[in-house]
Design a protein around this motif. Structure first.
Motif, PDB file in Angstrom:
ATOM      1  N   SER A 129       0.860  -1.170   0.000  1.00 50.18           N
ATOM      2  CA  SER A 129       0.000   0.000   0.000  1.00 50.18           C
ATOM      3  C   SER A 129       0.904   1.230   0.000  1.00 50.18           C
ATOM      4  O   SER A 129       2.102   1.133  -0.263  1.00 50.18           O
ATOM      5  CB  SER A 129      -0.933  -0.033   1.217  1.00 50.18           C
ATOM      6  OG  SER A 129      -1.837   1.058   1.206  1.00 50.18           O
ATOM      7  N   SER A 130       0.336   2.392   0.276  1.00 47.67           N
ATOM      8  CA  SER A 130       1.156   3.603   0.369  1.00 47.67           C
ATOM      9  C   SER A 130       0.466   4.618   1.265  1.00 47.67           C
ATOM     10  O   SER A 130      -0.703   4.468   1.619  1.00 47.67           O
ATOM     11  CB  SER A 130       1.428   4.199  -1.021  1.00 47.67           C
ATOM     12  OG  SER A 130       0.267   4.814  -1.535  1.00 47.67           O
ATOM     13  N   ILE A 131       1.194   5.655   1.613  1.00 50.49           N
ATOM     14  CA  ILE A 131       0.673   6.709   2.479  1.00 50.49           C
ATOM     15  C   ILE A 131       0.186   7.873   1.612  1.00 50.49           C
ATOM     16  O   ILE A 131       0.929   8.409   0.792  1.00 50.49           O
ATOM     17  CB  ILE A 131       1.751   7.217   3.445  1.00 50.49           C
ATOM     18  CG1 ILE A 131       2.278   6.077   4.322  1.00 50.49           C
ATOM     19  CG2 ILE A 131       1.188   8.345   4.307  1.00 50.49           C
ATOM     20  CD1 ILE A 131       1.270   5.469   5.268  1.00 50.49           C
ATOM     21  N   SER A 152      -5.742   4.188   1.347  1.00 51.01           N
ATOM     22  CA  SER A 152      -6.527   4.366   0.124  1.00 51.01           C
ATOM     23  C   SER A 152      -5.796   3.933  -1.138  1.00 51.01           C
ATOM     24  O   SER A 152      -6.132   4.371  -2.238  1.00 51.01           O
ATOM     25  CB  SER A 152      -6.960   5.834   0.005  1.00 51.01           C
ATOM     26  OG  SER A 152      -7.785   6.200   1.078  1.00 51.01           O
ATOM     27  N   ASP A 153      -4.783   3.088  -0.990  1.00 48.25           N
ATOM     28  CA  ASP A 153      -4.095   2.474  -2.128  1.00 48.25           C
ATOM     29  C   ASP A 153      -3.834   1.015  -1.801  1.00 48.25           C
ATOM     30  O   ASP A 153      -3.675   0.656  -0.629  1.00 48.25           O
ATOM     31  CB  ASP A 153      -2.745   3.148  -2.399  1.00 48.25           C
ATOM     32  CG  ASP A 153      -2.847   4.456  -3.152  1.00 48.25           C
ATOM     33  OD1 ASP A 153      -3.685   4.557  -4.063  1.00 48.25           O
ATOM     34  OD2 ASP A 153      -2.072   5.385  -2.837  1.00 48.25           O
ATOM     35  N   VAL A 211       5.473   7.504  -0.447  1.00 51.80           N
ATOM     36  CA  VAL A 211       6.064   6.603   0.538  1.00 51.80           C
ATOM     37  C   VAL A 211       5.236   5.321   0.542  1.00 51.80           C
ATOM     38  O   VAL A 211       4.023   5.368   0.752  1.00 51.80           O
ATOM     39  CB  VAL A 211       6.085   7.242   1.941  1.00 51.80           C
ATOM     40  CG1 VAL A 211       6.541   6.228   2.987  1.00 51.80           C
ATOM     41  CG2 VAL A 211       6.991   8.465   1.934  1.00 51.80           C
ATOM     42  N   GLY A 212       5.887   4.183   0.292  1.00 48.13           N
ATOM     43  CA  GLY A 212       5.198   2.906   0.202  1.00 48.13           C
ATOM     44  C   GLY A 212       5.227   2.150   1.523  1.00 48.13           C
ATOM     45  O   GLY A 212       6.058   2.409   2.399  1.00 48.13           O
ATOM     46  N   VAL A 213       4.309   1.177   1.637  1.00 48.36           N
ATOM     47  CA  VAL A 213       4.228   0.317   2.816  1.00 48.36           C
ATOM     48  C   VAL A 213       4.021  -1.119   2.345  1.00 48.36           C
ATOM     49  O   VAL A 213       3.083  -1.406   1.592  1.00 48.36           O
ATOM     50  CB  VAL A 213       3.068   0.734   3.745  1.00 48.36           C
ATOM     51  CG1 VAL A 213       2.951  -0.235   4.923  1.00 48.36           C
ATOM     52  CG2 VAL A 213       3.253   2.162   4.242  1.00 48.36           C
ATOM     53  N   LEU A 214       4.907  -2.016   2.755  1.00 51.34           N
ATOM     54  CA  LEU A 214       4.771  -3.431   2.437  1.00 51.34           C
ATOM     55  C   LEU A 214       3.797  -4.078   3.407  1.00 51.34           C
ATOM     56  O   LEU A 214       3.897  -3.891   4.622  1.00 51.34           O
ATOM     57  CB  LEU A 214       6.117  -4.138   2.528  1.00 51.34           C
ATOM     58  CG  LEU A 214       7.213  -3.690   1.566  1.00 51.34           C
ATOM     59  CD1 LEU A 214       8.488  -4.483   1.821  1.00 51.34           C
ATOM     60  CD2 LEU A 214       6.775  -3.832   0.118  1.00 51.34           C
ATOM     61  N   ALA A 215       2.856  -4.854   2.886  1.00 56.52           N
ATOM     62  CA  ALA A 215       1.900  -5.576   3.719  1.00 56.52           C
ATOM     63  C   ALA A 215       2.283  -7.062   3.735  1.00 56.52           C
ATOM     64  O   ALA A 215       3.118  -7.486   4.522  1.00 56.52           O
ATOM     65  CB  ALA A 215       0.484  -5.352   3.220  1.00 56.52           C
ATOM     66  N   LEU A 216       1.719  -7.862   2.821  1.00 57.28           N
ATOM     67  CA  LEU A 216       2.085  -9.280   2.757  1.00 57.28           C
ATOM     68  C   LEU A 216       3.378  -9.520   1.982  1.00 57.28           C
ATOM     69  O   LEU A 216       3.987 -10.585   2.103  1.00 57.28           O
ATOM     70  CB  LEU A 216       0.947 -10.091   2.125  1.00 57.28           C
ATOM     71  CG  LEU A 216      -0.305 -10.278   2.989  1.00 57.28           C
ATOM     72  CD1 LEU A 216      -1.394 -10.980   2.188  1.00 57.28           C
ATOM     73  CD2 LEU A 216       0.011 -11.045   4.261  1.00 57.28           C
ATOM     74  N   ALA A 217       3.793  -8.580   1.163  1.00 58.73           N
ATOM     75  CA  ALA A 217       5.059  -8.745   0.440  1.00 58.73           C
ATOM     76  C   ALA A 217       6.206  -8.800   1.443  1.00 58.73           C
ATOM     77  O   ALA A 217       6.364  -7.879   2.257  1.00 58.73           O
ATOM     78  CB  ALA A 217       5.274  -7.600  -0.538  1.00 58.73           C
TER      79      ALA A 217
END
Length: 480
Positions: free
Chosen positions: A82-84, A125-126, A419-425
């Motif tokens: 996802s991302s911020i 929201s992404d 700025v990205g955010v890793l979830a299950l990756a």
């Protein structure tokens, strides 16, 4: 969750058989998943503090929450990344109002919508990920599909939204005005939010453009926005921010001339590396559009307009991409050419705008409000990403457990682009399916990562345009 992770990891094998929807549909769903949340009983935690003293790291939590029930026309998606966006920052600061008011109102709509009215709010929201389940009536998407999601949630039961879905009385932004957002391991979306994941991008790259790229597309390209044409001059505030980075690229790709406004020489150089030639470093040139808290300085508007004409060969700008709001709006109205258009999608420096209306009415200028994008506009914006015409502006990635820190960096403008955010990756770089296309565009894909101050931005600056004076509006600039 292990079976889901293993099945998605198997997609990395280039010799694998085509994805079997039945195989993914048979994967057992967990009872709960990890999600980034805010809590209803904490909405007063920042009471009395000015915005710049509020810290998203205190209000954003990583919780285990139940998997929501799947309804008609919906999909459950395993979120890889996802991302911020700035709406997540607003949610975390409880500005301008706590988002639980949105969830409560939505929950009154129907028994199905009541699922969203909870004492916690899963934000974001992404997303980029893989479809796990689809609800009754969904035919275009299947378990195993690799997707990204845009953030427009609509009901479309009223006639109002059938010319422009943003006019639907029940239009909402997913993950901001609805629950079960993208900063999580699993997300609930409407099927008409889904779009194909660009095959040449990694999960975190694919997750980053959605909201801001679609917002910029509607503002700049769509007939619902400015309807940009070849040869237009386009003023872009915060041109290396989340929104501005895409507005700059869209202007260049469409044959227009972006006039990029940034706050440091490093950011000016990033604009040049994107291909822009007309760049204004407003910090170096010392523009101050306000004499004090109550009085603007028209002399500074004129100086700014003169500088723009120096860069454009004597021409004023046809279009202004406005999102800072109060600080810059008077200047934006002044410098727009006769008959030109100011398109506003947010107010990150304050939503009480003041401008000299003589410059508007006597010169036949237009102010257009723009809020995210329709499904079609989002689809077209995503198509440009997939074709390699527009590229991600991802500068840094955090793990899900550090989403609060990621939001803090966006709040304090310690970043560039997205700025990205890793979830299950489990790590960056996964999810690429078209390596040949990626190789052709690799330098552009990594542009915001390889710029010297991309990871840390301009420390101490709240906004590329100027320090904040007020609170944010409901809409997303990023700069949303």
């Amino acid at each position: 969750m292990k079976e889901i992770k293993d099945a998605i990891a198997a997609l990395e094998d280039p010799g694998r058989a085509p994805t079997d929807p039945a195989e993914f549909a048979a994967l057992p769903l967990p009872e709960s998943y990890r999600a980034v949340t805010v809590h209803r009983d904490e909405t007063e935690m920042f009471a009395g503090l000015p915005g710049h003293q509020k810290d998203p790291r205190r209000s954003l939590h990583l919780n285990e929450v139940p998997v929501p029930a799947l309804g008609p026309g919906e999909a459950l998606v395993a979120v890889m990344a996802s991302s911020i966006n700035y709406n997540t920052v607003w949610t975390a600061l409880f500005e301008p109002v706590p988002t639980f008011a949105f969830l409560r109102r939505y929950g009154r709509l129907s028994p199905l919508a009541a699922r969203h009215d909870l004492p916690y709010h899963v934000v974001g929201s992404d997303l980029a990920g893989v479809v796990l389940r689809t609800g009754p009536g969904v035919t275009a998407w299947h378990p195993g599909d690799e997707v990204v999601a845009h953030c427009l949630s609509v009901e479309l039961e009223a006639a109002d939204g059938h010319g422009d879905t943003l006019l639907d009385p029940e239009q909402r932004i997913w993950g901001y005005e609805t629950n079960f957002g993208g900063l999580a391991e699993i997300s609930l979306v409407k099927a008409n939010q889904l779009m194909p994941k660009p095959r040449h991008l990694s999960w975190e790259e694919a997750a980053s453009p959605g909201l801001v790229n679609s917002t910029a597309y509607r503002q700049l390209v769509s007939r619902n926005g400015a309807g940009m044409k070849q040869g237009d001059n386009v003023l872009v505030w915060g041109a290396t921010g989340g929104l501005g980075g895409y507005a700059t690229q869209l202007a260049l790709a469409g044959g227009a001339t972006p006039v990029c406004v940034v706050s440091s020489e490093a950011r000016a150089e990033l604009c040049r590396r994107m291909g822009a030639e007309a760049v204004i470093d407003r910090a170096a040139e010392g523009y101050r559009f306000w004499r004090d808290e109550e009085t603007q300085d028209p002399a500074e508007w004129r100086r700014f307009g003169s500088r723009i004409r120096e860069l454009t060969g004597g021409e004023d700008v046809d279009i202004v991409i406005e999102h800072p709001g109060r600080e810059t709006f008077g200047a934006s109205v002044y410098v727009t050419r006769k008959g030109g258009t100011i398109v506003t999608c947010a107010s990150t420096s304050g939503y009480q705008h003041t401008y000299d209306n003589r410059h508007l009415w006597m010169n036949l200028k237009r102010i257009v409000g723009s809020h995210f994008a329709t499904y079609r506009e989002a689809w077209e914006a995503n198509r440009l990403i997939a074709k390699g015409r527009i590229h991600p502006t991802l500068s840094r990635t955090f793990p899900l457990r550090e989403a609060g820190q990621a939001a803090h960096e966006v709040h304090r403008n310690l970043h560039q682009g997205k700025v990205g955010v890793l979830a299950l990756a489990p790590r960056e770089g996964l999810g690429v399916r078209d390596h040949a296309t990626r190789e052709r565009h690799l330098a552009a894909i990594n542009l915001f990562r390889t710029t010297p101050d991309a990871a840390h931005g301009d420390a101490g600056r709240h906004d590329e345009a100027t320090p904040r004076r007020g609170t944010a509006s409901r809409t997303e600039a990023e700069a949303a």
